[in-house]
Write a protein that holds these residues in place. Structure first.
Motif, PDB file in Angstrom:
ATOM      1  N   LYS B  32       0.747  -1.268   0.023  1.00 14.41           N
ATOM      2  CA  LYS B  32       0.062  -0.375  -0.315  1.00 14.41           C
ATOM      3  C   LYS B  32       1.034   1.320  -0.096  1.00 14.41           C
ATOM      4  O   LYS B  32       0.134   2.134  -0.568  1.00 14.41           O
ATOM      5  CB  LYS B  32      -0.622   0.092   1.420  1.00 14.41           C
ATOM      6  CG  LYS B  32      -2.388  -1.129   1.204  1.00 14.41           C
ATOM      7  CD  LYS B  32      -2.655  -1.030   2.338  1.00 14.41           C
ATOM      8  CE  LYS B  32      -3.949  -1.804   2.276  1.00 14.41           C
ATOM      9  NZ  LYS B  32      -3.572  -3.415   2.442  1.00 14.41           N
ATOM     10  N   SER B  33       1.716   1.308   0.565  1.00 13.99           N
ATOM     11  CA  SER B  33       2.610   2.477   0.783  1.00 13.99           C
ATOM     12  C   SER B  33       3.409   2.244  -0.846  1.00 13.99           C
ATOM     13  O   SER B  33       3.586   3.671  -1.307  1.00 13.99           O
ATOM     14  CB  SER B  33       3.673   2.441   2.028  1.00 13.99           C
ATOM     15  OG  SER B  33       2.738   2.484   3.262  1.00 13.99           O
ATOM     16  N   TYR B  35       2.445   1.977  -3.285  1.00 12.39           N
ATOM     17  CA  TYR B  35       1.478   1.564  -4.140  1.00 12.39           C
ATOM     18  C   TYR B  35       1.117   3.383  -4.776  1.00 12.39           C
ATOM     19  O   TYR B  35       0.732   4.009  -5.782  1.00 12.39           O
ATOM     20  CB  TYR B  35       0.700   0.818  -5.313  1.00 12.39           C
ATOM     21  CG  TYR B  35      -0.611   0.145  -4.123  1.00 12.39           C
ATOM     22  CD1 TYR B  35      -0.857   1.567  -3.471  1.00 12.39           C
ATOM     23  CD2 TYR B  35      -1.034  -0.666  -4.314  1.00 12.39           C
ATOM     24  CE1 TYR B  35      -2.247   1.500  -2.906  1.00 12.39           C
ATOM     25  CE2 TYR B  35      -2.274  -0.430  -2.496  1.00 12.39           C
ATOM     26  CZ  TYR B  35      -2.523   0.323  -2.985  1.00 12.39           C
ATOM     27  OH  TYR B  35      -4.057   0.901  -1.884  1.00 12.39           O
ATOM     28  N   THR B  36       1.463   3.998  -3.791  1.00  9.59           N
ATOM     29  CA  THR B  36       1.321   5.812  -3.798  1.00  9.59           C
ATOM     30  C   THR B  36       2.195   6.357  -4.689  1.00  9.59           C
ATOM     31  O   THR B  36       1.948   7.264  -5.462  1.00  9.59           O
ATOM     32  CB  THR B  36       1.292   6.181  -2.533  1.00  9.59           C
ATOM     33  OG1 THR B  36       2.300   6.099  -2.146  1.00  9.59           O
ATOM     34  CG2 THR B  36      -0.146   5.437  -1.617  1.00  9.59           C
ATOM     35  N   ASP B  37       2.801   5.411  -4.901  1.00  8.83           N
ATOM     36  CA  ASP B  37       4.500   6.103  -6.264  1.00  8.83           C
ATOM     37  C   ASP B  37       3.847   5.740  -8.291  1.00  8.83           C
ATOM     38  O   ASP B  37       3.878   4.600  -7.951  1.00  8.83           O
ATOM     39  CB  ASP B  37       5.261   5.703  -6.046  1.00  8.83           C
ATOM     40  CG  ASP B  37       6.570   5.436  -6.399  1.00  8.83           C
ATOM     41  OD1 ASP B  37       5.995   6.262  -8.543  1.00  8.83           O
ATOM     42  OD2 ASP B  37       7.706   5.901  -6.568  1.00  8.83           O
ATOM     43  N   PRO B  38       3.385   6.972  -8.397  1.00  6.26           N
ATOM     44  CA  PRO B  38       2.583   6.699  -9.999  1.00  6.26           C
ATOM     45  C   PRO B  38       3.645   5.235 -11.148  1.00  6.26           C
ATOM     46  O   PRO B  38       3.005   4.594 -11.217  1.00  6.26           O
ATOM     47  CB  PRO B  38       2.418   7.218 -10.485  1.00  6.26           C
ATOM     48  CG  PRO B  38       2.896   8.739  -9.729  1.00  6.26           C
ATOM     49  CD  PRO B  38       3.402   8.077  -8.210  1.00  6.26           C
ATOM     50  N   LEU B  41       2.546   1.658  -8.905  1.00  7.74           N
ATOM     51  CA  LEU B  41       1.571   1.276  -9.368  1.00  7.74           C
ATOM     52  C   LEU B  41       1.512   1.088 -10.855  1.00  7.74           C
ATOM     53  O   LEU B  41       0.641  -0.005 -11.175  1.00  7.74           O
ATOM     54  CB  LEU B  41       0.176   2.609  -9.182  1.00  7.74           C
ATOM     55  CG  LEU B  41      -1.147   1.885  -9.160  1.00  7.74           C
ATOM     56  CD1 LEU B  41      -1.066   1.137  -7.856  1.00  7.74           C
ATOM     57  CD2 LEU B  41      -2.048   3.326  -9.363  1.00  7.74           C
ATOM     58  N   LEU B  62      -9.881  -1.607   1.080  1.00  7.40           N
ATOM     59  CA  LEU B  62      -9.391  -0.419   0.372  1.00  7.40           C
ATOM     60  C   LEU B  62      -8.509  -0.968   0.019  1.00  7.40           C
ATOM     61  O   LEU B  62      -8.368   0.042  -1.512  1.00  7.40           O
ATOM     62  CB  LEU B  62      -9.139   0.625   1.500  1.00  7.40           C
ATOM     63  CG  LEU B  62      -9.084   2.147   1.100  1.00  7.40           C
ATOM     64  CD1 LEU B  62      -9.997   2.835  -0.131  1.00  7.40           C
ATOM     65  CD2 LEU B  62      -8.376   2.504   2.330  1.00  7.40           C
ATOM     66  N   VAL B  65      -7.988  -0.703  -4.372  1.00 12.30           N
ATOM     67  CA  VAL B  65      -8.745  -0.288  -5.133  1.00 12.30           C
ATOM     68  C   VAL B  65      -7.582   0.535  -5.435  1.00 12.30           C
ATOM     69  O   VAL B  65      -8.340   1.001  -7.306  1.00 12.30           O
ATOM     70  CB  VAL B  65      -9.162   0.732  -4.683  1.00 12.30           C
ATOM     71  CG1 VAL B  65     -10.224   1.531  -5.512  1.00 12.30           C
ATOM     72  CG2 VAL B  65     -10.680   0.170  -4.074  1.00 12.30           C
ATOM     73  N   PRO B  66      -6.644   0.823  -6.014  1.00 18.53           N
ATOM     74  CA  PRO B  66      -5.169   1.877  -6.237  1.00 18.53           C
ATOM     75  C   PRO B  66      -4.826   0.545  -7.584  1.00 18.53           C
ATOM     76  O   PRO B  66      -5.489   0.928  -8.950  1.00 18.53           O
ATOM     77  CB  PRO B  66      -4.317   2.152  -5.737  1.00 18.53           C
ATOM     78  CG  PRO B  66      -4.924   2.458  -4.622  1.00 18.53           C
ATOM     79  CD  PRO B  66      -6.073   1.325  -4.197  1.00 18.53           C
TER      80      PRO B  66
END
Lengths: 166, 166
Positions: B32-33, B35-38, B41, B62, B65-66
């Motif tokens: 989760k941490s 994949y906040t980097d595009p 992801l 949640l 979802v990304p």
């Protein structure tokens, strides 16, 4: 363009609706059903992307997340997901991603009504050292969000305003 | 390729960790941490996209979802978000998006441990008329998920297996 697509996709319906607040409304907005279609999400993401100014974007769980991810991919900006208050997991970190000291972050949301959800996200970002000056939503219902956010030094931008739907 | 990037990004750490279950582990996974980097992801989305077979994809709120949105954008497939059980909103629809009768849907998740989260999503899709035959995750911890899902007629695919991390 997007407005017509949202109407055609069923995201915005016209008629006589009773909202959960008990108020009557001449239109009904369901962005969440519409954006599960990647064509619609792409259009929303494109329009929001053009309004992003900060180097990072954030949104409140859960409704804003697909829009947030679409904008992140388009603009190559990292994102932060603010978790809803959850008493069961009291010690859990309130967000996914990173917030650096004095880093400016734009908030993204699907619909702004009173602005409470955007303000909550802004408080969590500010409490963790970040700076919030701008929020961008798909639809501004014009029910006080812009005014309340402005008092808290946040400028609200939107793709569609409720007054354009009446 | 992705495995090295996940290690470099800090998504997979090696050391001596105590998991929330109380078990010790030689590695720790925090997709989760990462994949906040595009960029990360995008790589995850690309690998998962190559494994999708159905015309629609679904994931549990949640964490997935990304990844779900990234795969939706890449493959132009619509997505369904399964909501977590929420007693406060008992009458609320259990998912965002649409599930059509006899429509096959692939489930996507970040990490599979026992498979409980994937199975829950599959039950909701099946109860609403959909068909689930496949689930795809980033990391399979190999703690029983594949076996349990197979008993329920779901094949589990993954990018990385725990045994490759030891």
């Amino acid at each position: 363009m997007l407005k017509e697509d949202l109407i055609n996709s069923g995201a915005i319906k016209f008629g006589d609706f009773v909202l959960t607040s008990g108020k009557r409304s001449g239109y009904y907005i369901d962005i969440k059903s519409a954006y599960t279609d990647p064509k619609i999400l792409d259009e929303i993401g494109l329009e929001i992307s053009g309004m992003v100014k900060s180097g990072k974007i954030a949104g409140m769980e859960l409704g804003s997340v697909p829009i947030l991810v679409s904008v992140s991919i388009k603009t190559k900006r990292p994102f932060v997901i603010i978790r809803k208050d959850d008493l069961k997991h009291g010690t859990r970190k309130r967000y996914i991603g990173s917030i650096n000291l004095n880093e400016e972050i734009d908030i993204i949301d699907d619909v702004a009504t009173t602005g409470g959800s955007i303000m909550k996200a802004a408080e969590i970002i500010r409490n963790n050292g970040g700076i919030v000056k701008r929020a961008i939503c798909v639809v501004d219902r014009e029910e006080g969000a812009a005014e309340m956010l402005k008092e808290n030094n946040i400028e609200l931008y939107s793709i569609i305003k409720a007054s354009e739907l009446r």
